[in-house]
Design an enzyme around this catalytic site. Sequence first.
Site, PDB file in Angstrom:
ATOM      1  N   ILE A   1       0.856  -1.180   0.000  1.00 42.72           N
ATOM      2  CA  ILE A   1       0.000   0.000   0.000  1.00 42.72           C
ATOM      3  C   ILE A   1       0.894   1.232   0.000  1.00 42.72           C
ATOM      4  O   ILE A   1       1.743   1.398   0.878  1.00 42.72           O
ATOM      5  CB  ILE A   1      -0.933   0.019   1.233  1.00 42.72           C
ATOM      6  N   GLU A   2       0.692   2.081  -0.984  1.00 44.60           N
ATOM      7  CA  GLU A   2       1.418   3.348  -1.103  1.00 44.60           C
ATOM      8  C   GLU A   2       0.436   4.466  -0.791  1.00 44.60           C
ATOM      9  O   GLU A   2      -0.620   4.556  -1.406  1.00 44.60           O
ATOM     10  CB  GLU A   2       1.953   3.493  -2.526  1.00 44.60           C
ATOM     11  N   ILE A   3       0.758   5.278   0.192  1.00 40.92           N
ATOM     12  CA  ILE A   3      -0.044   6.458   0.513  1.00 40.92           C
ATOM     13  C   ILE A   3       0.715   7.658  -0.035  1.00 40.92           C
ATOM     14  O   ILE A   3       1.907   7.825   0.246  1.00 40.92           O
ATOM     15  CB  ILE A   3      -0.262   6.614   2.029  1.00 40.92           C
TER      16      ILE A   3
END
Length: 131
Positions: free
Chosen positions: A119-121
């Site tokens: 997951i890339e924020i």
Amino acid sequence: MICSLDHLVLTVRDIEKTVDFYTSILGMEKEIFGEGRVALKFGKQKFNLHKVNNEFEPKATFPTAGSADICLITNLPIQEAFEYISARGIEIVEGIVPRTGANGAIESFYFRDPDLNLIEISSYISTSGVN
């Protein structure tokens, strides 16, 4: 021809564990639809959840838990989002680093969900220097 993403499917080992993670950590909302199917809503899109070995048809040829790499945009300043996630005991894989998003320069950090999806924020970097 294509103007936006409506939903994508995440194949997961444990739907309730996934729902708990995405609702408590990322603030998504659980949605029950159809005949008891589960989705995670955020903004104008959602993740439909399929349990490993119990997927809905039609499905990907090789549905696999942990194979997703997803970039999600936050409205928060990236440092604030980073601190928020870190404070919840989530191990950060990398970040904060510069990247390129669909609409320009972004700053991002990375962590993994319960199925080890990446997951890339990210937050867009405005031309004025303020997120």
